[in-house]
Design a protein around this motif. Structure first.
Motif, short mmCIF file in Angstrom:
data_model
loop_
_atom_site.label_atom_id
_atom_site.label_comp_id
_atom_site.label_asym_id
_atom_site.label_seq_id
_atom_site.Cartn_x
_atom_site.Cartn_y
_atom_site.Cartn_z
N THR A 281 1.11 -1.26 0.01
CA THR A 281 0.00 -0.19 0.03
C THR A 281 0.69 1.23 0.11
O THR A 281 0.29 2.42 -0.16
CB THR A 281 -1.28 0.27 0.81
OG1 THR A 281 0.31 0.02 2.40
CG2 THR A 281 -1.62 -1.50 1.20
N HIS B 139 3.93 0.13 -11.44
CA HIS B 139 2.74 -1.39 -10.97
C HIS B 139 3.30 -2.82 -11.40
O HIS B 139 3.79 -2.20 -12.80
CB HIS B 139 1.47 -0.85 -10.74
CG HIS B 139 0.50 -1.56 -10.91
ND1 HIS B 139 0.68 -1.45 -9.25
CD2 HIS B 139 -0.11 -2.61 -11.54
CE1 HIS B 139 -0.45 -2.91 -9.42
NE2 HIS B 139 -0.71 -4.04 -10.58
N MET C 8 -1.25 -0.84 -4.45
CA MET C 8 -2.60 -1.11 -4.20
C MET C 8 -3.35 -0.17 -3.45
O MET C 8 -1.80 0.54 -2.08
CB MET C 8 -2.71 -2.28 -3.18
CG MET C 8 -2.47 -3.76 -4.24
SD MET C 8 -2.83 -5.19 -3.51
CE MET C 8 -4.68 -5.11 -3.58
N SER C 9 -4.29 0.34 -3.44
CA SER C 9 -4.89 1.15 -2.00
C SER C 9 -4.78 -0.19 -0.72
O SER C 9 -5.02 -1.12 -1.21
CB SER C 9 -6.39 2.07 -2.46
OG SER C 9 -7.33 0.79 -2.39
N LYS C 10 -5.05 1.00 -0.13
CA LYS C 10 -5.21 0.69 1.58
C LYS C 10 -6.53 -0.76 1.29
O LYS C 10 -6.87 -1.72 2.18
CB LYS C 10 -5.47 1.13 2.75
CG LYS C 10 -4.24 1.64 2.86
CD LYS C 10 -4.24 2.16 4.12
CE LYS C 10 -2.87 2.57 4.93
NZ LYS C 10 -2.61 3.57 5.79
N GLU C 11 -7.97 -0.20 0.64
CA GLU C 11 -9.50 -0.98 0.53
C GLU C 11 -8.91 -2.23 -0.89
O GLU C 11 -9.41 -3.06 0.09
CB GLU C 11 -9.93 0.22 -0.52
CG GLU C 11 -10.47 1.68 1.04
CD GLU C 11 -9.68 2.25 1.34
OE1 GLU C 11 -8.56 2.69 0.25
OE2 GLU C 11 -9.77 3.11 1.90
N GLU C 12 -8.41 -1.85 -1.34
CA GLU C 12 -7.82 -3.13 -2.26
C GLU C 12 -7.14 -3.77 -1.90
O GLU C 12 -7.30 -5.89 -1.20
CB GLU C 12 -7.05 -2.22 -3.86
CG GLU C 12 -7.90 -1.74 -4.82
CD GLU C 12 -7.10 -0.75 -5.86
OE1 GLU C 12 -7.26 -0.41 -7.04
OE2 GLU C 12 -5.75 -1.00 -5.36
N PHE C 13 -6.39 -3.36 -0.44
CA PHE C 13 -5.82 -4.92 0.14
C PHE C 13 -5.93 -5.40 1.34
O PHE C 13 -6.51 -6.36 1.21
CB PHE C 13 -4.50 -4.09 0.70
CG PHE C 13 -2.80 -4.68 1.35
CD1 PHE C 13 -1.77 -5.12 0.59
CD2 PHE C 13 -3.46 -5.92 2.37
CE1 PHE C 13 -1.18 -6.29 0.97
CE2 PHE C 13 -2.32 -6.37 2.86
CZ PHE C 13 -0.87 -6.73 2.53
N SER C 14 -6.71 -4.56 1.35
CA SER C 14 -7.98 -5.36 2.36
C SER C 14 -8.79 -5.94 2.06
O SER C 14 -8.85 -7.33 2.60
CB SER C 14 -8.68 -4.55 3.26
OG SER C 14 -9.63 -4.64 3.83
N ARG C 15 -9.28 -6.64 0.69
CA ARG C 15 -10.21 -6.87 -0.16
C ARG C 15 -9.79 -8.39 -0.39
O ARG C 15 -9.91 -9.33 0.19
CB ARG C 15 -10.78 -6.14 -0.71
CG ARG C 15 -11.81 -5.27 -1.02
CD ARG C 15 -12.44 -4.63 -2.22
NE ARG C 15 -12.29 -4.29 -3.12
CZ ARG C 15 -11.56 -2.98 -3.65
NH1 ARG C 15 -12.05 -2.11 -2.65
NH2 ARG C 15 -11.30 -2.61 -4.53
N ALA C 16 -8.05 -7.46 -0.46
CA ALA C 16 -7.49 -9.16 -1.38
C ALA C 16 -7.04 -10.00 -0.19
O ALA C 16 -7.25 -11.27 -0.36
CB ALA C 16 -6.34 -8.30 -1.97
N GLU D 228 -6.36 -14.21 -0.35
CA GLU D 228 -5.26 -14.33 -2.15
C GLU D 228 -3.42 -14.15 -1.30
O GLU D 228 -3.05 -14.04 -2.29
CB GLU D 228 -5.22 -12.61 -2.51
CG GLU D 228 -7.06 -13.15 -3.15
CD GLU D 228 -8.03 -11.70 -3.85
OE1 GLU D 228 -6.55 -10.83 -4.16
OE2 GLU D 228 -8.50 -11.42 -4.51
#
Length: 203
Positions: A45, A54, A61-69, A74
Motif C-alpha cells: 500500500t 506497478h 494497491m490502495s488500503k481498500e484494495e489490499f484489505s479486500r484481497a 489471496e
C-alpha cells in the motif's frame, strides 16, 4: 530397470534482511543469472519511489484494495511495516513451484515465519546481514533515500531481527556482494539436492 531422479516441485526461497544489507542486489542477480529462478512480486500500500512501476517492483494497491484481497485469502503472508501493508500473492507462488521453478521471496521476519509454516517441506529461509550495525547505518545514509527518523527506525528494526535469527535456516554476512551472492546460490543448490526433495521413478 533404470531409475531416474527428478525434482517435482520448485523451492520457495525466503530472503530476509534489514534495508541496506544488499538483499535486493542479491535477489536481482539470482533471477538474472539463474534460468529456473523467478522473483515473487509483493503487493504493497506504499507509494512508488523513484522509477518504480506497478507490476515490476511491486503491485501498488490502495488500503481498500489490499484489505479486500486479504479478506479473500489471496496472500500467502502479509505484514504491516513502517505504516504500510505488504503481502505475497499466493496464486503466483503456487503456479511457479508447481512448474518446478524456484521462487525468491523478499519478506520480513514475520513473513518468513508465516511462509515456513505454509511450506514446511518446500521452503528455505536465508537471512542476509551486513558486517555490523555501524556498516548498515553507513549504507543507509549513503543511499540518501530515507529521513534521519526512518533510518533510526530501520536500524532498531534490524537490531530486533537479530533476536529472531534462530528462525532462519541460514545466515549470510554480506561483507562482499559477490561472495554473499555465491553463498546464497550455493545454499539453493544444496537444498535442491536433498534426498527429501527428490522423486525416484523407474522405467
Amino acid at each position: 530397470m533404470v531409475s531416474s531422479l527428478g525434482v517435482s516441485r520448485g523451492l520457495v526461497v525466503v530472503v530476509c534482511a534489514p534495508s541496506g544489507a544488499g538483499k535486493t542486489s542479491i535477489c536481482k542477480k539470482l533471477v538474472s543469472e539463474c534460468a529456473d529462478v523467478v522473483f515473487s512480486i509483493s503487493a504493497t500500500t506504499r507509494s512508488p519511489r523513484g522509477v518504480e512501476k506497478h507490476g515490476q517492483e511491486y503491485f501498488f494497491m490502495s488500503k481498500e484494495e489490499f484489505s479486500r484481497a486479504s479478506s479473500a485469502g489471496e496472500f500467502l503472508e502479509q505484514s504491516f511495516v513502517f505504516g504500510n501493508f505488504y503481502g505475497t500473492p499466493k496464486a503466483s507462488v503456487e503456479r511457479y513451484i508447481e512448474c518446478g521453478m524456484d521462487v525468491v521471496l523478499d519478506v520480513d521476519c514475520d513473513g518468513a515465519r508465516q511462509i515456513s509454516s505454509a511450506y514446511p517441506s518446500d521452503s528455505v529461509t536465508i537471512y542476509i546481514f551486513p558486517p555490523s550495525i555501524e556498516e548498515l547505518a553507513n549504507r543507509l545514509v549513503s543511499r540518501n533515500e530515507n529521513s534521519a527518523d526512518e533510518i533510526e527506525r530501520r536500524l532498531k528494526d534490524a537490531e530486533l531481527c537479530v533476536a529472531n535469527l534462530s528462525l532462519f535456516d541460514y545466515i549470510v554476512v554480506n561483507d562482499n556482494l559477490q561472495k554473499a551472492y555465491e553463498d546464497v546460490k550455493s545454499i539453493i543448490r544444496a537444498e535442491k539436492l536433498k534426498t527429501s526433495r527428490r522423486e525416484l521413478s523407474s522405467y
